[in-house]
Write a protein that holds these residues in place. Sequence first.
Motif, mmCIF file in Angstrom:
data_model
loop_
_atom_site.group_PDB
_atom_site.id
_atom_site.type_symbol
_atom_site.label_atom_id
_atom_site.label_comp_id
_atom_site.label_asym_id
_atom_site.label_seq_id
_atom_site.Cartn_x
_atom_site.Cartn_y
_atom_site.Cartn_z
ATOM 1 N N LEU A 118 -10.775 -12.322 5.891
ATOM 2 C CA LEU A 118 -11.876 -12.717 6.765
ATOM 3 C C LEU A 118 -13.160 -11.959 6.447
ATOM 4 O O LEU A 118 -14.264 -12.501 6.539
ATOM 5 N N ALA A 119 -13.014 -10.694 6.068
ATOM 6 C CA ALA A 119 -14.184 -9.851 5.834
ATOM 7 C C ALA A 119 -14.886 -10.181 4.535
ATOM 8 O O ALA A 119 -16.086 -9.933 4.383
ATOM 9 N N GLY A 120 -14.146 -10.749 3.570
ATOM 10 C CA GLY A 120 -14.724 -10.944 2.253
ATOM 11 C C GLY A 120 -14.588 -9.663 1.442
ATOM 12 O O GLY A 120 -14.019 -8.670 1.898
ATOM 13 N N PRO A 121 -15.130 -9.645 0.224
ATOM 14 C CA PRO A 121 -14.853 -8.549 -0.705
ATOM 15 C C PRO A 121 -15.669 -7.278 -0.501
ATOM 16 O O PRO A 121 -15.368 -6.262 -1.122
ATOM 17 N N GLU A 122 -16.698 -7.300 0.341
ATOM 18 C CA GLU A 122 -17.631 -6.178 0.387
ATOM 19 C C GLU A 122 -17.268 -5.038 1.343
ATOM 20 O O GLU A 122 -17.367 -3.871 0.969
ATOM 21 N N PRO A 123 -16.888 -5.305 2.597
ATOM 22 C CA PRO A 123 -16.670 -4.182 3.523
ATOM 23 C C PRO A 123 -15.567 -3.230 3.067
ATOM 24 O O PRO A 123 -14.539 -3.647 2.523
ATOM 25 N N ILE A 124 -15.795 -1.957 3.272
ATOM 26 C CA ILE A 124 -14.759 -0.947 3.081
ATOM 27 C C ILE A 124 -13.751 -1.112 4.209
ATOM 28 O O ILE A 124 -14.118 -1.418 5.349
ATOM 29 N N ILE A 125 -12.482 -0.913 3.906
ATOM 30 C CA ILE A 125 -11.444 -1.014 4.934
ATOM 31 C C ILE A 125 -10.673 0.299 4.970
ATOM 32 O O ILE A 125 -10.241 0.810 3.929
ATOM 33 N N ALA A 126 -10.514 0.851 6.170
ATOM 34 C CA ALA A 126 -9.795 2.109 6.336
ATOM 35 C C ALA A 126 -8.768 1.957 7.445
ATOM 36 O O ALA A 126 -9.105 1.521 8.549
ATOM 37 N N SER A 127 -7.533 2.309 7.153
ATOM 38 C CA SER A 127 -6.524 2.374 8.210
ATOM 39 C C SER A 127 -6.656 3.722 8.911
ATOM 40 O O SER A 127 -7.036 4.714 8.293
ATOM 41 N N THR A 128 -6.344 3.763 10.191
ATOM 42 C CA THR A 128 -6.349 5.035 10.925
ATOM 43 C C THR A 128 -4.928 5.515 11.187
ATOM 44 O O THR A 128 -4.704 6.368 12.041
ATOM 45 N N THR A 129 -3.969 4.971 10.449
ATOM 46 C CA THR A 129 -2.571 5.306 10.683
ATOM 47 C C THR A 129 -2.320 6.813 10.669
ATOM 48 O O THR A 129 -2.901 7.543 9.857
ATOM 49 N N SER A 130 -1.441 7.253 11.537
ATOM 50 C CA SER A 130 -1.065 8.668 11.584
ATOM 51 C C SER A 130 0.263 8.918 10.886
ATOM 52 O O SER A 130 0.688 10.070 10.761
ATOM 53 N N THR A 131 0.931 7.849 10.437
ATOM 54 C CA THR A 131 2.279 8.016 9.888
ATOM 55 C C THR A 131 2.522 7.302 8.567
ATOM 56 O O THR A 131 3.358 7.737 7.778
ATOM 57 N N ILE A 132 1.825 6.215 8.305
ATOM 58 C CA ILE A 132 2.143 5.365 7.149
ATOM 59 C C ILE A 132 1.238 5.732 5.974
ATOM 60 O O ILE A 132 0.022 5.887 6.130
ATOM 61 N N LEU A 133 1.829 5.873 4.799
ATOM 62 C CA LEU A 133 1.067 6.263 3.624
ATOM 63 C C LEU A 133 0.189 5.121 3.129
ATOM 64 O O LEU A 133 0.538 3.949 3.227
ATOM 65 N N VAL A 134 -0.944 5.496 2.570
ATOM 66 C CA VAL A 134 -1.954 4.522 2.161
ATOM 67 C C VAL A 134 -1.394 3.499 1.183
ATOM 68 O O VAL A 134 -1.699 2.299 1.275
ATOM 69 N N ASP A 135 -0.565 3.924 0.233
ATOM 70 C CA ASP A 135 -0.075 2.985 -0.773
ATOM 71 C C ASP A 135 1.051 2.092 -0.268
ATOM 72 O O ASP A 135 1.468 1.164 -0.971
ATOM 73 N N ASP A 136 1.533 2.355 0.939
ATOM 74 C CA ASP A 136 2.462 1.416 1.583
ATOM 75 C C ASP A 136 1.700 0.275 2.245
ATOM 76 O O ASP A 136 2.297 -0.713 2.675
ATOM 77 N N LEU A 137 0.387 0.420 2.333
ATOM 78 C CA LEU A 137 -0.454 -0.590 2.974
ATOM 79 C C LEU A 137 -1.401 -1.280 1.997
ATOM 80 O O LEU A 137 -1.783 -2.431 2.204
ATOM 81 N N SER A 138 -1.778 -0.581 0.936
ATOM 82 C CA SER A 138 -2.888 -1.054 0.099
ATOM 83 C C SER A 138 -2.621 -2.379 -0.588
ATOM 84 O O SER A 138 -3.560 -3.142 -0.847
ATOM 85 N N SER A 139 -1.363 -2.682 -0.886
ATOM 86 C CA SER A 139 -1.076 -3.939 -1.584
ATOM 87 C C SER A 139 -1.337 -5.162 -0.711
ATOM 88 O O SER A 139 -1.395 -6.288 -1.212
ATOM 89 N N ALA A 140 -1.506 -4.943 0.592
ATOM 90 C CA ALA A 140 -1.821 -6.056 1.489
ATOM 91 C C ALA A 140 -3.299 -6.420 1.438
ATOM 92 O O ALA A 140 -3.701 -7.476 1.934
ATOM 93 N N ILE A 141 -4.104 -5.563 0.830
ATOM 94 C CA ILE A 141 -5.558 -5.714 0.837
ATOM 95 C C ILE A 141 -6.037 -6.460 -0.402
ATOM 96 O O ILE A 141 -5.605 -6.168 -1.526
ATOM 97 N N ASP A 142 -6.931 -7.397 -0.202
ATOM 98 C CA ASP A 142 -7.654 -7.990 -1.311
ATOM 99 C C ASP A 142 -8.679 -6.962 -1.781
ATOM 100 O O ASP A 142 -9.456 -6.454 -0.983
#
Length: 327
Positions: A118-142
């Motif tokens: 929805l955001a398109g390719p420009e906005p930076i995206i940051a998770s605020t997770t306190s437990t999940i590692l970044v690379d467990d989430l990053s593959s979901a991101i375009d």
Amino acid sequence: MSARPVIACLGAGRMGRGIAVAFAYAGHEVAIVDFKPREADKFNALEAEALGEIRKTFASMARFGLLKDADIETLVARVRIVPEADAGAALNSSAIIFEGVPEVLDQKREALARASQLAGPEPIIASTTSTILVDDLSSAIDKPERFLNAHWLNPAYLVPLVEVSPGAKTDPAITAKVKELLEGIGKVPVVCSASPGYIVPRIQALAMNEAARMVEEGVASPEDLDKAIKYGFGFRFAVLGLLEFIDWGGGDILYYASKYMTSALNNERYAAPEIIGRNMAEGKIGLRTGEGFLNYEGLDVDAYREGRLSAFVDLLKHFQLQKPPVL
């Protein structure tokens, strides 16, 4: 980062509201995006409740002297609650999106994937997770090079620290931009690798469990234990960092204390890590040798000590524990 970019918070829970308060206070427009489809009346109730809590937060900050009562409505007006149907426009027009949905891996991945589309390719995206590692989430991101974790500590609008954890694919320039943005609103970002618990949660988990264990063992009452933490442990580490404190007293003191504690309590959890012994072997004791975990070469040690002791005195005044001498 351009001056005062628009911020989006994905999720209308406590973290999203706290981040919104921090950015609105610093002059940013903030969109809190509700990612759940809701009937109009239920969205209206959520909107009223979220803005009501944000207003109460600013009111408490006014009581603490951080702003004037007359400023409250101006600050609240910088925050808008966006329904799910309008999420695309809000996310697309934001410079950075802070994801704050519940700490469930699949939910986060689903929300992040949808948000990045929805955001398109420009906005930076940051998770605020306190437990999940970044690379467990990053593959979901375009375009995962624009993604990292930014772990805020509650209450997000008051605690200065934000732990920034880039992933394997994070562009270093994105990390630098996020640090710049956070510093611009008065936060203190630190960069750490993708490791369970980051920095503060990992250290505080050990400390909290040990405090509970000491109550269980009858070492002290909960009241006395917390008093010891506030006026001893916390008092010192509000001025000196943990590694700075090792250097202040000397790494050799920690080395020998750890050996004794390990033996006396018959538990390896008190054993010093290898780096303590290695530093000793290399002569990196701390202030006494000019180097420990930190490098003190060329430092005016007397002035440095004076500054730290002065900060301790300021804390004594804060706790109203400073008394005049008895003459």
